[in-house]
Every structure is written in structure tokens, then in C-alpha cells.
Design an enzyme around this catalytic site. Structure first.
Site, PDB file in Angstrom:
ATOM      1  N   GLN A  88      78.303  39.103 -51.786  1.00  0.00           N
ATOM      2  CA  GLN A  88      78.429  37.722 -51.301  1.00  0.00           C
ATOM      3  C   GLN A  88      77.111  36.957 -51.310  1.00  0.00           C
ATOM      4  O   GLN A  88      77.076  35.789 -50.929  1.00  0.00           O
ATOM      5  CB  GLN A  88      79.048  37.713 -49.908  1.00  0.00           C
ATOM      6  CG  GLN A  88      78.134  38.178 -48.795  1.00  0.00           C
ATOM      7  CD  GLN A  88      78.904  38.460 -47.524  1.00  0.00           C
ATOM      8  OE1 GLN A  88      79.742  39.345 -47.472  1.00  0.00           O
ATOM      9  NE2 GLN A  88      78.632  37.708 -46.478  1.00  0.00           N
ATOM     10  N   TYR A 139      72.884  44.010 -37.240  1.00  0.00           N
ATOM     11  CA  TYR A 139      71.988  43.225 -36.383  1.00  0.00           C
ATOM     12  C   TYR A 139      72.849  42.580 -35.295  1.00  0.00           C
ATOM     13  O   TYR A 139      72.857  41.366 -35.109  1.00  0.00           O
ATOM     14  CB  TYR A 139      71.205  42.180 -37.193  1.00  0.00           C
ATOM     15  CG  TYR A 139      69.833  41.929 -36.599  1.00  0.00           C
ATOM     16  CD1 TYR A 139      68.810  42.863 -36.754  1.00  0.00           C
ATOM     17  CD2 TYR A 139      69.562  40.787 -35.850  1.00  0.00           C
ATOM     18  CE1 TYR A 139      67.563  42.655 -36.190  1.00  0.00           C
ATOM     19  CE2 TYR A 139      68.321  40.579 -35.277  1.00  0.00           C
ATOM     20  CZ  TYR A 139      67.322  41.518 -35.464  1.00  0.00           C
ATOM     21  OH  TYR A 139      66.081  41.304 -34.891  1.00  0.00           O
ATOM     22  N   HIS A 164      79.173  39.519 -31.964  1.00  0.00           N
ATOM     23  CA  HIS A 164      79.848  40.697 -32.526  1.00  0.00           C
ATOM     24  C   HIS A 164      80.526  41.507 -31.408  1.00  0.00           C
ATOM     25  O   HIS A 164      81.662  41.978 -31.572  1.00  0.00           O
ATOM     26  CB  HIS A 164      78.838  41.609 -33.230  1.00  0.00           C
ATOM     27  CG  HIS A 164      78.158  41.005 -34.427  1.00  0.00           C
ATOM     28  ND1 HIS A 164      76.821  40.684 -34.429  1.00  0.00           N
ATOM     29  CD2 HIS A 164      78.624  40.667 -35.657  1.00  0.00           C
ATOM     30  CE1 HIS A 164      76.492  40.197 -35.623  1.00  0.00           C
ATOM     31  NE2 HIS A 164      77.569  40.167 -36.379  1.00  0.00           N
ATOM     32  N   GLY A 216      85.509  36.414 -36.260  1.00  0.00           N
ATOM     33  CA  GLY A 216      85.055  35.371 -35.355  1.00  0.00           C
ATOM     34  C   GLY A 216      85.271  33.983 -35.929  1.00  0.00           C
ATOM     35  O   GLY A 216      85.131  33.766 -37.137  1.00  0.00           O
TER      36      GLY A 216
END
Ligand code: AMP
Length: 282
Positions: free
Chosen positions: A61, A32, A37, A145
Site C-alpha cells: 500500500q 506502533y 488500536h 476504525g
């Protein structure tokens, strides 16, 4: 742009490339894809010969009550973003782990508190997936990030502790023009929730401003920021050492203010650098 759909295909291709002396840069994602990104792809593109993006919603996770089944997906759109940012191969596995997989990677200390309070599965799931991705893709460098600041610290520590031959490249947090940190989960937000989400970056800026006005008492800084936040649940708002994520009582060194909330059913996180600038930072 090559599409690689199994671990075997991925590794075969990567081994061929490495045998020709080409370096491989990996941007791990859960898909997505948005401009946050894409900024990681742009950051890593000049650092490697071949740029690989992995798209895998990692079940390890997610806690049982979380949004694994409804996590937003858009493979067609994701491939367009990758194509537009010069990606050489997209790794889209249905399964990342072998059937008889039994390994768990647990990075102590930096995984504690903050997003680690989501449960032990959270950073263990991330570290285990990233370790497996590094192995399968033969990555020589990989970009993460600062949006997920604690995750970046966990991965850096894992790479150092386990001596992985992968260079970790951090990338700054990317925001929408209104200040909301970009996230795949922003797709869940109504217009009203989005307005409430904006109070996260406003609260973090309040801390920056407080420090600029000479306040260094962490509790005082946090109290003024807490007043700004409009959310249904404040999971955490903290100021931690930028390097090792240890809690601070006085803002006397480079630090990070980090926040997580629930707005309706959507979890939002944000963070900003606060306190003295990191040595060498602009
Ligand atoms: P995700 O798909 O949410 O697992 O994120 C994949 C990678 O993209 C992680 O390294 C994130 O930190 C990074 N990322 C996600 N959103 C942003 C953003 N707004 N700015 C910078 N990096 C981001």
C-alpha cells in the site's frame, strides 16, 4: 499470549481453534499501537472467543516515495498493549504473501478519490492484504476504525462483493484529549506541527456547526472549514455520503466530512459525521 510468526503457524493454530468451535476475531494493524488500536481490541473482545491482532507493515500500500522504510515500529511496546487488552494471539509475519503471489483485489468506486488519490496501489494494497489476512487467520469477525473511514467502506464492500464469511465491526475514531486523531504517524510531529494538526478537527467541527446553524450548501461549508486549516498542503477536504462515499452538493443526508493534509513531511487524516444523524444512531 501466543506469538505466531509465519502464515503457516497462524493458519495451523486457527484451524485447531475453529475445529474446537471457537470463533476468531481479527484486528489488523501496522503496529506502533496506541489507544486507537486498543479501542478496536476492546470492541472486538466480547464478540469472539479468541482475539488475534496482526502487526504487519504492508509494503503493497506504500508508493515508492512514501515512508515504508521509516514507518515507526515498536514490537516490544506493541506486545505489552496486546497483553493488556486480553489478546490471545499476535500474528507478526515477516512475509504475508507467498513468493509467487499474483493476485490483486481492486474495489471500484469507494476506492476513488480521497485517499485513493495516493495512487492505485493504496486501496488495492490494503484490500489485498486484508483479504489475505482473512484467509490466513480464518477470522470470523474483524474490527476496523472509523479513523480510516474510506478504508472501512472499501473493506465492507469487498466482504459483501466477494461473500467473505467475516463480520465487519466498525469502531469510532479515538482522539487525544486536545482533539488530534490518534495515529502512529503522530510520533513524527514536533510540538509546533502538532498545534497545526489540531486545525483538522477544528475545521471539521466548523462544518458541523455550520450545518447546525442551517447551512446545507456543501461548497459554503467547505469554504469556511478551509479557512481554519493550517497545513503545508491540503490534499482534500470533502463532504461525502456516509454510506456510499458519493460526493454531495447539498448536505441533506447522513454524511462524512473528510480531510487529509501534509504538515511538514507528515500526512494527517481526520473525519467526522456531519448532517442529519444516521437512522438508528444515538
Ligand atoms: P493502522 O495501524 O494505522 O493500519 O490502523 C489499524 C487499524 O486501527 C485500522 O482499522 C485503523 O482505522 C484503526 N485506527 C488507527 N487509529 C485509530 C484511531 N485514532 N481511532 C480508531 N481507530 C484507529
Amino acid at each position: 499470549m501466543k506469538l505466531l510468526r509465519t502464515c503457516e503457524e497462524m493458519t495451523r493454530w486457527a484451524d485447531e481453534q475453529r475445529a474446537h468451535g471457537r470463533s476468531i476475531g481479527l484486528v489488523p494493524t501496522m503496529g506502533y499501537l496506541h489507544d486507537g488500536h486498543a479501542s478496536l481490541m476492546d470492541r472486538l473482545r466480547p464478540e469472539c472467543d479468541l482475539l488475534v491482532v496482526s502487526i504487519y507493515v504492508n509494503p503493497l500500500q506504500f508508493a515508492p516515495h512514501e515512508d515504508l522504510d521509516t514507518y515507526p515500529r515498536n514490537t516490544e511496546g506493541d506486545l505489552k498493549v496486546c497483553e493488556a487488552h486480553g489478546v490471545d494471539a499476535v500474528f507478526l509475519p515477516d512475509a504475508l504473501y507467498p513468493d509467487d503471489f499474483t493476485t490483486v483485489v481492486h474495489v471500484k468506486q469507494v476506492s476513488d478519490g480521497l485517499c485513493g488519490n495516493r495512487g492505485p496501489q493504496y486501496f488495492q494494497g490494503i484490500a489485498t492484504a486484508v483479504a489475505r489476512l482473512f484467509g490466513v487467520t480464518r477470522a470470523t469477525c474483524s474490527c476496523f476504525g472509523e479513523k480510516d473511514y474510506q478504508q472501512l467502506m472499501v473493506i465492507r464492500r469487498m466482504v459483501r462483493d466477494l461473500a467473505f464469511d467475516v463480520r465487519i465491526v466498525p469502531a469510532p475514531l479515538v482522539r487525544d484529549p486536545d482533539g488530534l486523531a490518534m495515529s502512529s504517524r503522530n510520533a513524527y510531529l514536533s510540538a509546533e506541527d502538532r498545534q497545526r494538526g489540531l486545525t483538522l478537527s477544528a475545521a471539521l467541527r466548523t462544518i458541523q456547526q455550520g450545518y447546525e446553524q442551517g447551512i446545507t450548501d456543501v461548497q459554503e461549508l467547505l469554504a469556511s472549514a478551509r479557512d481554519v486549516i493550517d497545513a503545508d498542503f491540503l490534499d482534500y477536504l470533502e463532504i461525502r455520503d456516509a454510506d456510499n462515499l458519493q460526493p454531495l452538493s447539498v448536505l441533506d443526508r447522513p454524511a462524512r466530512a473528510l480531510v487529509a493534509v501534509m504538515v511538514g513531511k507528515t500526512r494527517l487524516i481526520d473525519n467526522m459525521a456531519v448532517g442529519p444523524a444516521l437512522a438508528g444512531a444515538a
